[in-house]
Design an enzyme around this catalytic site. Structure first.
Site, PDB file in Angstrom:
ATOM      1  N   GLN A   1     -55.352 -14.150  41.794  1.00 14.51           N
ATOM      2  CA  GLN A   1     -57.112 -14.433  42.059  1.00 14.51           C
ATOM      3  C   GLN A   1     -57.097 -13.318  43.541  1.00 14.51           C
ATOM      4  OE1 GLN A   1     -59.225 -17.320  39.040  1.00 14.51           O
ATOM      5  NE2 GLN A   1     -57.347 -18.903  40.560  1.00 14.51           N
TER       6      GLN A   1
ATOM      7  N   ASP B   1     -61.856 -26.433  42.895  1.00 13.45           N
ATOM      8  CA  ASP B   1     -63.066 -26.308  43.287  1.00 13.45           C
ATOM      9  C   ASP B   1     -63.623 -28.362  44.242  1.00 13.45           C
ATOM     10  OD1 ASP B   1     -64.228 -25.524  41.280  1.00 13.45           O
ATOM     11  OD2 ASP B   1     -65.708 -26.713  42.500  1.00 13.45           O
TER      12      ASP B   1
ATOM     13  N   ASP C   1     -49.767 -24.389  35.088  1.00  6.71           N
ATOM     14  CA  ASP C   1     -51.495 -23.948  33.807  1.00  6.71           C
ATOM     15  C   ASP C   1     -51.354 -24.806  32.810  1.00  6.71           C
ATOM     16  OD1 ASP C   1     -50.512 -21.219  31.947  1.00  6.71           O
ATOM     17  OD2 ASP C   1     -51.914 -22.873  31.678  1.00  6.71           O
TER      18      ASP C   1
ATOM     19  N   ASP D   1     -62.137 -27.189  32.863  1.00  7.41           N
ATOM     20  CA  ASP D   1     -64.055 -26.140  33.469  1.00  7.41           C
ATOM     21  C   ASP D   1     -62.980 -24.745  34.236  1.00  7.41           C
ATOM     22  OD1 ASP D   1     -65.007 -26.873  37.323  1.00  7.41           O
ATOM     23  OD2 ASP D   1     -65.363 -25.655  35.696  1.00  7.41           O
TER      24      ASP D   1
END
Ligand code: SAM
Length: 295
Positions: A37, A92, A143, A161
């Site tokens: 991404q 994060d 994954d 999340d």
């Protein structure tokens, strides 16, 4: 937004081409494309620093507490002494930061598919590196769909999340994945997941509920207010084979936790599950907003 474009001092998140949220920028701190991404970090005038993935706001420093506290503390405070927690996604470390506030937790495993998210956040957000170094925290980069399938009867809580159900996250909203989660949970285990926007995507909210409840007999949803998420109202899902969100509740534990939270408190353990009619309808697969056009 690159610095030389007109209006470059604004970042806009566009929602399905029909709505935009603008954040006044100070600086565009980081931009890269990982194997999965686009990863960007912005400094803003009013929201602190912001992480986006593929142009979508993951969190801002100003209001990330809402999302991380509600996704983590509601399930953990429904369990008497949770020990092992798995976070799928969460690169994060905001969720892991909240999980580590619970003294009974001995281990939190965080499995994000994209190591670059964590490495970028370690550079720009004060909590990421601190949490990643905690001896109780184990970071994996894989994954989550595969990882969950390799574990049975191990976790008291699995937190999903994830990004929205696009790209590598599509499978994280499917019953096959939830069936693997169920096998990875210990008796009394719980899964909590971010479950999208009931105002702006009732059909998706309904589909997620259908997938989750086909695996977990006890499934419920709760709401919170996140100004920088689409529509500002967000839903999370709580699911378990044999536990409800208000089963066990330790007032003393909650009181200690409340001293560290900016959003979660013991009233919200039950009050956040009180759902407006349009949300109940969305969870049943109905969409009272269909006349306003395609989702
Ligand atoms: N915690 C933040 C928040 O406040 O919403 C953002 C969520 S976190 C950044 C979303 C993560 O899901 C991303 O880092 C992405 O790499 C990860 N992800 C997407 N698909 C995944 C998968 N199949 N397995 C593991 N992680 C995945």
């Amino acid at each position: 937004v690159s610095a030389d474009e007109p209006g470059a001092d604004w970042f806009h998140e566009e929602y399905k081409g029909v709505s935009r949220l603008g954040l006044k920028l100070r600086r565009h701190l980081h931009s890269e494309r990982s194997d999965f991404q686009n990863i960007d970090v912005y400094e803003t005038e009013f929201f602190g620093r912001v992480l986006t993935l593929d142009g979508l706001i993951m969190f801002t420093e100003r209001d990330e507490f809402v999302y991380h506290e509600m996704l983590v503390h509601v399930p953990l405070l429904s369990q008497p002494a949770p020990r092992e927690v798995l976070i799928i996604g969460g690169g994060d470390c905001g969720c892991a930061r909240e999980v580590l506030k619970h003294p009974s937790v001995e281990r939190v495993v965080q499995c994000d598919i994209d190591e670059r998210v964590t490495r970028v956040c370690e550079e720009y957000f004060e909590w990421t590196a601190r949490v990643a170094r905690d001896p109780r925290c184990e970071l994996l980069f894989a994954d989550g769909i595969e990882y969950v399938g390799e574990h049975e009867n191990r976790f008291d809580l699995v937190i999903v999340d994830s990004t929205d159900p696009i790209g590598p996250a599509v499978g994280l909203f499917h019953r096959d994945f939830y069936a693997k989660v169920r096998r990875a949970l210990r008796p009394g285990g719980v899964v909590s997941a971010q479950s999208e926007s009931p105002h702006w995507d009732p059909p998706l909210v309904g589909r997620i509920r259908a997938e989750l409840s086909s695996v977990f007999p006890k499934t419920s949803a709760y709401l919170g207010h996140i100004p920088t998420y689409p529509s500002g109202t967000w839903s999370w899902s709580y699911a378990s084979v044999d536990r409800a969100h208000d089963d066990e509740f330790d007032e003393e534990r909650a009181a200690k936790l409340e001293a560290t939270t900016a959003y979660y408190n013991r009233e919200l353990q039950t009050a956040s599950f009180a759902l407006p009619n349009f949300v109940r309808e969305a969870l049943e697969g109905k969409n009272r907003f269909a006349r306003f056009g395609p989702q």
